[in-house]
Design a protein around this motif. Structure first.
Motif, PDB file in Angstrom:
ATOM      1  N   GLN A 121      -6.052   6.795  10.100  1.00  0.00           N
ATOM      2  CA  GLN A 121      -5.018   7.120  11.072  1.00  0.00           C
ATOM      3  C   GLN A 121      -5.397   6.617  12.472  1.00  0.00           C
ATOM      4  O   GLN A 121      -6.544   6.252  12.706  1.00  0.00           O
ATOM      5  N   PRO A 122      -4.445   6.576  13.415  1.00  0.00           N
ATOM      6  CA  PRO A 122      -4.746   6.098  14.773  1.00  0.00           C
ATOM      7  C   PRO A 122      -5.947   6.824  15.380  1.00  0.00           C
ATOM      8  O   PRO A 122      -6.091   8.036  15.268  1.00  0.00           O
ATOM      9  N   VAL A 170       0.839  -1.201   0.000  1.00  0.00           N
ATOM     10  CA  VAL A 170       0.000   0.000   0.000  1.00  0.00           C
ATOM     11  C   VAL A 170       0.871   1.248   0.000  1.00  0.00           C
ATOM     12  O   VAL A 170       0.595   2.215  -0.723  1.00  0.00           O
ATOM     13  N   LEU A 171       1.933   1.244   0.778  1.00  0.00           N
ATOM     14  CA  LEU A 171       2.815   2.412   0.846  1.00  0.00           C
ATOM     15  C   LEU A 171       3.548   2.668  -0.469  1.00  0.00           C
ATOM     16  O   LEU A 171       4.083   3.752  -0.675  1.00  0.00           O
ATOM     17  N   ALA A 172       3.557   1.695  -1.367  1.00  0.00           N
ATOM     18  CA  ALA A 172       4.190   1.879  -2.679  1.00  0.00           C
ATOM     19  C   ALA A 172       3.327   2.739  -3.611  1.00  0.00           C
ATOM     20  O   ALA A 172       3.830   3.288  -4.589  1.00  0.00           O
ATOM     21  N   LYS A 190       2.803   7.715   8.479  1.00  0.00           N
ATOM     22  CA  LYS A 190       4.179   8.203   8.652  1.00  0.00           C
ATOM     23  C   LYS A 190       5.022   7.184   9.403  1.00  0.00           C
ATOM     24  O   LYS A 190       6.144   6.863   8.996  1.00  0.00           O
ATOM     25  N   VAL A 191       4.494   6.654  10.497  1.00  0.00           N
ATOM     26  CA  VAL A 191       5.230   5.670  11.297  1.00  0.00           C
ATOM     27  C   VAL A 191       5.497   4.421  10.469  1.00  0.00           C
ATOM     28  O   VAL A 191       6.627   3.909  10.439  1.00  0.00           O
ATOM     29  N   GLU A 192       4.470   3.924   9.794  1.00  0.00           N
ATOM     30  CA  GLU A 192       4.639   2.703   8.992  1.00  0.00           C
ATOM     31  C   GLU A 192       5.633   2.934   7.853  1.00  0.00           C
ATOM     32  O   GLU A 192       6.464   2.077   7.573  1.00  0.00           O
ATOM     33  N   HIS A 193       5.561   4.089   7.211  1.00  0.00           N
ATOM     34  CA  HIS A 193       6.515   4.400   6.142  1.00  0.00           C
ATOM     35  C   HIS A 193       7.931   4.431   6.710  1.00  0.00           C
ATOM     36  O   HIS A 193       8.860   3.863   6.137  1.00  0.00           O
ATOM     37  N   GLY A 194       8.101   5.097   7.839  1.00  0.00           N
ATOM     38  CA  GLY A 194       9.424   5.193   8.458  1.00  0.00           C
ATOM     39  C   GLY A 194      10.005   3.849   8.843  1.00  0.00           C
ATOM     40  O   GLY A 194      11.212   3.621   8.725  1.00  0.00           O
ATOM     41  N   GLN A 195       9.150   2.926   9.278  1.00  0.00           N
ATOM     42  CA  GLN A 195       9.621   1.608   9.708  1.00  0.00           C
ATOM     43  C   GLN A 195       9.800   0.634   8.553  1.00  0.00           C
ATOM     44  O   GLN A 195      10.679  -0.218   8.592  1.00  0.00           O
ATOM     45  N   HIS A 203      -1.374  17.602   9.634  1.00  0.00           N
ATOM     46  CA  HIS A 203      -0.442  18.386   8.812  1.00  0.00           C
ATOM     47  C   HIS A 203       0.943  17.707   8.814  1.00  0.00           C
ATOM     48  O   HIS A 203       1.577  17.573   7.767  1.00  0.00           O
ATOM     49  N   ILE A 204       1.386  17.287   9.972  1.00  0.00           N
ATOM     50  CA  ILE A 204       2.722  16.702  10.118  1.00  0.00           C
ATOM     51  C   ILE A 204       2.881  15.441   9.261  1.00  0.00           C
ATOM     52  O   ILE A 204       3.861  15.295   8.531  1.00  0.00           O
ATOM     53  N   VAL A 205       1.910  14.543   9.348  1.00  0.00           N
ATOM     54  CA  VAL A 205       2.011  13.265   8.625  1.00  0.00           C
ATOM     55  C   VAL A 205       2.006  13.475   7.112  1.00  0.00           C
ATOM     56  O   VAL A 205       2.910  12.999   6.414  1.00  0.00           O
TER      57      VAL A 205
END
Length: 140
Positions: free
Chosen positions: A102-103, A12-14, A128-133, A32-34
């Protein structure tokens, strides 16, 4: 059943075109941050916020229905009670491949409807967290 495995989340992140429903103009808010993080990592954003003219340097749209471009992921930053309507708008489009809640955001019935239509669903996870990990190069 919402996606949870790392391989499914990476798939999905692709995707790279994201409609951000509930995008915020407030720099300190997750909404905004994400998306700003996602934009910095190459995602094409389509902000959806009826009270804003522009977010992330892009025109903001009143609803998901108004987004004129193709959308891969609908990322939701709205209260859970609004999810069924947003998913309904996503189902009316023929381009949405995934819905990302989102959460703290979720609706099991809406998730089942999206999945029955062949749309991947991620619920109660931060993009954002999932992408980063799972995706981001540690040297970024």
């Amino acid at each position: 059943m919402p996606l949870e495995s790392p391989d499914d989340l990476r798939r999905v992140l692709a995707y790279d075109r994201v409609a951000v429903v509930g995008a915020s103009t407030s720099f300190e808010k997750a909404a905004h941050i994400v998306p700003a993080y996602l934009q910095r990592h190459g995602y094409e954003l389509w902000p959806v916020n009826p009270t804003a003219d522009e977010i992330f340097g892009r025109r903001a749209f009143d609803s998901l229905t108004d987004v004129p471009a193709s959308v891969d992921i609908v990322e939701i930053f709205r209260p859970s009670e609004e999810v069924p309507g947003i998913v309904g708008e996503a189902l009316d489009r023929d381009d949405v491949r995934a819905i990302w809640m989102q959460p703290g955001v979720g609706d099991d019935d809406a998730a089942r409807k999206a999945e029955a239509a062949g749309i991947d669903v991620v619920q109660d996870r931060c993009m954002k967290v999932e992408h980063g990990q799972l995706v981001r190069n540690p040297m970024d």
